[in-house]
Structures are given as structure tokens and as C-alpha cells.
Motif scaffolding. Structure first.
Motif, short mmCIF file in Angstrom:
data_model
loop_
_atom_site.label_atom_id
_atom_site.label_comp_id
_atom_site.label_asym_id
_atom_site.label_seq_id
_atom_site.Cartn_x
_atom_site.Cartn_y
_atom_site.Cartn_z
N ARG A 186 -7.54 2.13 5.45
CA ARG A 186 -8.75 1.62 4.80
C ARG A 186 -8.41 0.45 3.86
O ARG A 186 -9.08 -0.59 3.87
CB ARG A 186 -9.40 2.76 3.99
CG ARG A 186 -10.42 2.33 2.93
CD ARG A 186 -11.70 1.89 3.57
NE ARG A 186 -12.65 1.30 2.64
CZ ARG A 186 -12.76 -0.01 2.41
NH1 ARG A 186 -11.95 -0.88 3.01
NH2 ARG A 186 -13.68 -0.46 1.59
N VAL A 187 -7.37 0.61 3.05
CA VAL A 187 -7.00 -0.43 2.08
C VAL A 187 -6.39 -1.64 2.80
O VAL A 187 -6.67 -2.79 2.45
CB VAL A 187 -6.06 0.15 1.00
CG1 VAL A 187 -5.53 -0.95 0.10
CG2 VAL A 187 -6.79 1.20 0.17
N GLN A 246 -11.90 -3.77 -6.04
CA GLN A 246 -10.66 -3.38 -6.75
C GLN A 246 -9.62 -4.49 -6.64
O GLN A 246 -8.96 -4.84 -7.62
CB GLN A 246 -10.05 -2.13 -6.09
CG GLN A 246 -10.60 -0.81 -6.55
CD GLN A 246 -9.72 0.32 -6.05
OE1 GLN A 246 -9.48 0.45 -4.85
NE2 GLN A 246 -9.22 1.13 -6.96
N CYS A 249 -7.49 -5.69 2.67
CA CYS A 249 -6.54 -6.79 2.43
C CYS A 249 -6.65 -7.83 3.55
O CYS A 249 -6.69 -9.04 3.30
CB CYS A 249 -5.12 -6.26 2.37
SG CYS A 249 -4.80 -5.21 0.94
N HIS A 268 -1.18 -0.89 -4.33
CA HIS A 268 -2.39 -0.06 -4.28
C HIS A 268 -1.97 1.36 -3.98
O HIS A 268 -1.42 1.64 -2.92
CB HIS A 268 -3.36 -0.56 -3.21
CG HIS A 268 -4.76 -0.05 -3.42
ND1 HIS A 268 -5.02 1.30 -3.54
CD2 HIS A 268 -5.95 -0.68 -3.57
CE1 HIS A 268 -6.33 1.46 -3.75
NE2 HIS A 268 -6.92 0.28 -3.78
N CYS A 273 -3.93 4.08 -3.63
CA CYS A 273 -4.97 4.87 -2.91
C CYS A 273 -5.28 6.14 -3.70
O CYS A 273 -5.45 6.07 -4.90
CB CYS A 273 -4.56 5.18 -1.49
SG CYS A 273 -4.06 3.72 -0.55
N VAL A 276 0.86 -1.18 0.00
CA VAL A 276 0.00 0.00 0.00
C VAL A 276 0.90 1.23 0.00
O VAL A 276 1.61 1.50 0.98
CB VAL A 276 -0.96 0.00 1.21
CG1 VAL A 276 -1.83 1.25 1.21
CG2 VAL A 276 -1.84 -1.25 1.18
N VAL A 321 -13.17 -1.25 -2.31
CA VAL A 321 -11.75 -1.63 -2.26
C VAL A 321 -11.59 -3.14 -2.44
O VAL A 321 -10.69 -3.60 -3.16
CB VAL A 321 -11.09 -1.14 -0.95
CG1 VAL A 321 -9.63 -1.53 -0.90
CG2 VAL A 321 -11.23 0.39 -0.83
#
Lengths: 168, 501
Positions: free
Chosen positions: B16-17, B312, B21, B79, B81, B7, B309
Motif C-alpha cells: 500500500r505504501v 503522510q 510512493c 515509513h 506502516c 518501507v 498515505v
């Protein structure tokens, strides 16, 4: 003890006595029972006033209290009767009276200077633009007056608290 | 599914991401600058690597170092973001060259949508209504005057490489053209290193409404309804909601289908957003496309139930979109308030310092996406967005009431935040009735003090009680411990002086 609170253009007088969680406030002939606890230092208080529970932020800045309740901000000037009498006997009229020193509220870069010494400014006039956190922030005149001195230059990097301008 | 993801960001969005995961059982890699050693994303991830000093240019914008770390750590995907490298076509290319999956669209798409002038032409050619204006760059003053005359004043001059209101000027009449042209070009050159300008008609009383899209690599594209983003200050969004009070089912379908057409026209992949300007007569015009995850994606998640997310990540792993358009239903209402470290009572000046106490709201319908904690030090190096408070309600009215109670529960001590602004905003009649447009904050001073109110008396009592208490504590302390505290001799002498005569 009598307290005088100057707030939003009005003067409120109240008597406060008691200890711990058993405080009494007499205001406008009405007696209120109060309990005040500092729940999250340094500024979040829980106030129970006649069993009405409130959460208030209070910060003391040399007798000038900044109070925030439900997003509404008030400035209250509080004096007890001693302080009030003390103020009455303290000679007034310091040499620098009415001078306002404008300091950098944060470290940053002076992007533009919009005034020079001798300029007469209205309250709220943009004085200079300081850049920090990717954002440009305009500093405005806190009151009307004349620019006495400009202590920084455009493009200069300034530390927090640095004197930028003096307004008289 | 992916096994390990890096990330390439910080703050609330990195967390958040990382959360998504974690839920998918994907191992995570965080990167951090010297200023972020203690940050939440570093502690949340399975692995963490230092990428340089505090300024973003020497850390979060160092694509070369990030790619190097992804290889060393054995991550398959990155990622980005939002912000930093999220819309950087060169970084996307570098990921491809390194054999890493960039979670986002192709370099070609990023580039085409990043150049606002190319984007305008692409959308016009795809049959999407575009804000009236020029499709070629403005060459000189004469050219600008001709174009302005054609589209009619007032007009806006904008930078092709633009964003965030930089390199932008409003022109009301022809004698302002020369000055605005020079100003905008200079600003665009310094901000983007590119002074290509174009012109658009200045639309009045407009709303900023955007459509969320999801697209997989097999050509399936769906829209997840709209987001209302009209509450802005200096082109920075402060409050977003979904759905919008200006959009009905028919308009939603029209906007959504056009957005899908637009995405297909550029071969879009992953999550993206088409921003529209909507006028009073509900005509809408393409403004720009954001080729990344957005700050406000969470309001869409609450009303559609789709975790953007997670989708994604799944699509980046080569899976097909799990939803068809008919599966998408809008349920209830969601509002987001951006919690920033800025002082609304001091012209939104950035506020830095340590968060000494933090208490987050909870209870039904409340979601907090945050990157901070008690003891966290807010610095000047990065964006002031520290958290997002997102509320779901069955109706808009319920969502507003719930947001108000959640904002009242939110206590951040040590720095100034935008919370008081939001509380006051949600009390205004215009917001409550949904009568908003992008000029809302220029016209209405949400924080105005209307003079003495019922709270004034309470504030005075609270201040006086604090004064009384601190004086009381001081005396108690000096009595309990003679050596410390105020000198009793002085104390008595002062009392003598003050005795009434």
C-alpha cells in the motif's frame, strides 16, 4: 448409478448417469441436467444445473465431501451403491473404534494443557492452547469422551500433524 | 518532495505504501526476511535488501539493520506502516540520530500515548472525556478493592503498556479482584515486561468508534470523520466501516473537534487515530490513541477522497496540510472486510500453505489491498492478514450488497480464509440494520448451521457429481492405459463379491 448422500442429518438418494457435460441427475422423481467442470484445481467447480450456474468448492476427504456454497459449509458423506454394499459386507468393530486422535493442525507452541489422562470431557471443551502467528488458538474436543493419553507437555514446540491427545 | 523512501514492513501494508510512493515518483527501498524473498513488496520496490531470518525479532524488528540499510541505499525517510517498529519511540530516536525522517509523530508523543495511564492523564488534563477509572497505577489488592468500589462493578483491569487484550481481566464482583489482579500482572509482565496496571469501568453495550486525524508540523490538524470498528473477535477487528450508523453530523463534529484538541495537546504530527468507546446513550470516552497509520485507514480514504498515505509522505517532506476542515466531506459509505488466513469453521485456526489459485473481485466500487498472489506461500511467521477488501457504495445498503457480491467473486484456493465468515456476517439481520456492539460475536454465532436449506440439496448434488466424475475418470483411465490405474483383475473380483445375491 445410484448415489446416497448423507448431509445435515438427512439422506438424499439420486441416480446419476451420462458423460462429459451431459450428465443427468434424478432426485425426488425430478430429472436435472448437469454439467460439472473443475475450473480451478483442486477444489473450485463450476456447476450448471438445469441452466442454473453455481460455483462450489468441493474437497474429497475419503468419501467425506466438504462443500462450500456462498460461505455456507456442509459435510456430505457420499456412497455409490457399490460402496454401500461393500460397507455392508465389511466386518465392523476395529479395536480402536471410537478413538479420536487429536493432532496439531499447524506447527506451534503448547501454551497450556487443560486436561490430563482420565478426564471426562464434554464436546467443545478446551483441551489445550497452541500459539502460532502471534495468536493463541484453543483446540477443543470434537466429541464428548475420556482423555486416554496426553502426548505433549506445556511449553513444547510441536510440528504439524503431531499427535497431541487421544480421546476415547 | 522526498526522493527515496524505505518501507520498513511487509505484506499488504508495505505494498500500500509503496504504491503511494510510486504515484508520487518517489524511489523505493524494501527490506525483507529470508521467508519473504518472493513476497510482493520485494518485487514491487525499486531496491530490496535482506535483513535477516524469518522470525520478526531477527528481521523486521531489527531497527539497527533497517537504519543501516536506509543509509546505504541513500533513503531520506522511513515509513514504518503499522505493527513492528511503528510505535517504537527508541526507533524513532535512532532515526533522528541517523538524520533520517521517521514518517510518524515524535518519540515523546509515541511514548506518552503508548503508556495508557499517561495517555489517560494527558487526555483528562486536555478536557477530553475519558472512560471512568483510575489515573494512577494499582498498587496492591487493597488499593484495587478501593478503586473498584469507587467506580462500581463490573470493572476491567488493564496493563498500562497493553494492547490487543493482553494483561486484561474483567471483574464482576469483589471476590474476583485478587485472582484477576494476579493473572493480569503475570500476563502483562510476560507480554510487555511491565506489570503496571490500572482500572476502568466496564461499559456495557459499547461501540468502538475512532476518529482519523491528519496533522502537519505547522500545527494544522483536521479530522477525516469516524470509523466504526465494533465487529471484533478477541480484540481483533474483522469488519470496519465509515461512517458509523451510531454517529450523526452533530456527534461527528463534537467527536472530531475533541480529537483535534487531543492531538494538539500532545503536539501530534502525521496521521493518527483517536479511539473512543461509545455507549448506548451516545456518550463517548477516550480509549487510546494510535500513533501510526491503521489497517482500516482505507475506508476513510474512500468516503473522503483523501489519500492518507500520500498526505503522510507530503507532510513528512515538510509540506503544509492540503486540506482545511471545511474541505472534508463524507461521501457515501465504505466497508472493509479483513481477509485473513484463518479457518472460521475451525475456531479461526491459522491456515498455512500455498495459494494455488487466486481470483480477486473487481468492478464498480471495489478496492483490494493485498500482499499475496497465486503461488504465494502463507507461513506462520507473521500476522494472518493477507488482504483487505474495501467497498464503496452510495448508501450503506448498497455497500453491503456490493460487498456480498465482491466476497462471492473472491476465490482463494489452497488455504482457508475468513471470506465465508464475512459472507455469513453480511447476511445477519443485526449487521444489516446496524445494531452492533463489541460483544456482537460473543452473542451471535454467525456460522451456525440452521439445518437443511435450499443450499443443502445443491451441496449434496455437487458432492455426488464429483464422486461420480472421479469414479468415471478412474475407469476411463484404467481402460485407456491397462498397466496404470486399478488392477482390472481386482476390479472384476470386487464386482463379483458385490453382485447382489
Amino acid at each position: 448409478m445410484r448415489y446416497y448422500a448423507q448431509i445435515d442429518g438427512q439422506m438424499l438418494e439420486m441416480d446419476i448417469e451420462g458423460e462429459g457435460d451431459d450428465l443427468k441427475v434424478v432426485l425426488d422423481g425430478e430429472t436435472l441436467v448437469a454439467s460439472l467442470r473443475l475450473v480451478s484445481p483442486p477444489s473450485l467447480y463450476s456447476l450448471i444445473l438445469d441452466n442454473q450456474s453455481h460455483e462450489v468448492f468441493v474437497e474429497n476427504r475419503n468419501g467425506e465431501y466438504v462443500v462450500m456454497i456462498a460461505g455456507e459449509l456442509c459435510h456430505a458423506k457420499v456412497q455409490d451403491e457399490r460402496a454401500k454394499r461393500l460397507a455392508a459386507v465389511t466386518p465392523k468393530g476395529h479395536a480402536n473404534e471410537g478413538e479420536v486422535v487429536i493432532r496439531a493442525p499447524m506447527p506451534g507452541l503448547v501454551i497450556s494443557l487443560d486436561v490430563s489422562p482420565g478426564d471426562v470431557v464434554e464436546k467443545g471443551k478446551g483441551l489445550l492452547v497452541l500459539e502460532a502467528m502471534k495468536m493463541q488458538n484453543e483446540l477443543r474436543a470434537p466429541q464428548a469422551g475420556t482423555i486416554k493419553s496426553v502426548n505433549v507437555q506445556q511449553g513444547e514446540r510441536v510440528e504439524n500433524g503431531r499427535v497431541l491427545l487421544v480421546l476415547t | 518532495m522526498l526522493k527515496k523512501v524505505l518501507v520498513a514492513n511487509r505484506g499488504e501494508i508495505a505494498v500500500r505504501v509503496l504504491r503511494a510512493c510510486e504515484e508520487l515518483g518517489i524511489a523505493t527501498v524494501a527490506v525483507y526476511s529470508d521467508a519473504d524473498r518472493n513476497s510482493m513488496h520485494v518485487r514491487y520496490a525499486d531496491e530490496a535488501y535482506n535483513i535477516g531470518s524469518a522470525p520478526a525479532r531477527q528481521s523486521y524488528l531489527r531497527g539497527d539493520r533497517i537504519i543501516d540499510i536506509a543509509r546505504r541505499a541513500g533513503a531520506e525517510a522511513i515509513h514504518p506502516c503499522y505493527g513492528f517498529l511503528a510505535e517504537n519511540a527508541e526507533f524513532r530516536n535512532a532515526c533522528d540520530d541517523a538524520g533520517l525522517i521517521f514518517i510518524g509523530p515524535s518519540a515523546q508523543t509515541i511514548r506518552a500515548m503508548g503508556d495508557k495511564l499517561v495517555a489517560r492523564r494527558t487526555m483528562r488534563d486536555a478536557g477530553i472525556p475519558v472512560v471512568p477509572g483510575s489515573y494512577d497505577s494499582i498498587k496492591d489488592e487493597d488499593h484495587a478493592l478501593t478503586v473498584a468500589e469507587e467506580i462500581g462493578y463490573p470493572v476491567v483491569i488493564k496493563a498500562a503498556a497493553g494492547g490487543g487484550g493482553k494483561g486484561m481481566r474483567v471483574i464482576k464482583s469483589k471476590d474476583e479482584v485478587a485472582g484477576a489482579l494476579r493473572g493480569a500482572a503475570a500476563e502483562a509482565r510476560s507480554a510487555f515486561g511491565d506489570d503496571t496496571l490500572y482500572m476502568e469501568k466496564m461499559l456495557e453495550g459499547i461501540r468502538h468508534i475512532e476518529v482519523q486525524l491528519l496533522a502537519d508540523r505547522f500545527g494544522n490538524v483536521i479530522y477525516l470523520g469516524e470509523r466504526e470498528c465494533s465487529i471484533q473477535r478477541r480484540h481483533q477487528k474483522l469488519i470496519e466501516e465509515s461512517p458509523s450508523t451510531a454517529v450523526d453530523a452533530e456527534m461527528r463534529r463534537k467527536m472530531g473537534e475533541l480529537a483535534v484538541t487531543a492531538a494538539k495537546a500532545v503536539g501530534y504530527e502525521s496521521a493518527g487515530t483517536i479511539e473512543f468507546l461509545v455507549d448506548k446513550n451516545k456518550n463517548f470516552y477516550f480509549l487510546e490513541m494510535n500513533t501510526r497509520l491503521q489497517v482500516e485507514h482505507s475506508v476513510t480514504e474512500l468516503v473522503t477522497g483523501v489519500d492518507i498515505v500520500i498526505e503522510q509522505l507530503r507532510m513528512a517532506a515538510g509540506r503544509k496540510l492540503r486540506y482545511r476542515q471545511e474541505d472534508v466531506k463524507i461521501n457515501g459509505w465504505a466497508i472493509e472486510c479483513r481477509i485473513t488466513s484463518e479457518d472460521p469453521y475451525n475456531n479461526f485456526m491459522p491456515s498455512v500453505g500455498k495459494i494455488v489459485s487466486l481470483s480477486e473481485p473487481s468492478g464498480p466500487g471495489v478496492r483490494v489491498d493485498s500482499g499475496v498472489f497465486e503461488g504465494f506461500e502463507v507461513t506462520l511467521y507473521y500476522d494472518p492478514l493477507i488482504a483487505k477488501l474495501i467497498i464503496w457504495g452510495e448508501t450503506r445498503a448498497q455497500a453491503i450488497l456490493r460487498m456480498r457480491r465482491a466476497l462471492n467473486e473472491y476465490k482463494i484456493i489452497g488455504i482457508r480464509t475468513s471470506i465465508p465468515f464475512h459472507l455469513r456476517m453480511l447476511e445477519t439481520a443485526r449487521f444489516i440494520t446496524g445494531k452492533i456492539d463489541t460483544t456482537f460475536l460473543d452473542r451471535i454465532n454467525v456460522l451456525a448451521n440452521d439445518g437443511p436449506s435450499t443450499r443443502t440439496k445443491l451441496a449434496a448434488i455437487a458432492a455426488a457429481l464429483v464422486a461420480y466424475r472421479s469414479r468415471h475418470d478412474l475407469i476411463a483411465k484404467s481402460l485407456a492405459d491397462g498397466s496404470a490405474g486399478p488392477n482390472m483383475w481386482k476390479f472384476n473380483a470386487r464386482r463379483e463379491v458385490l453382485r447382489p445375491r
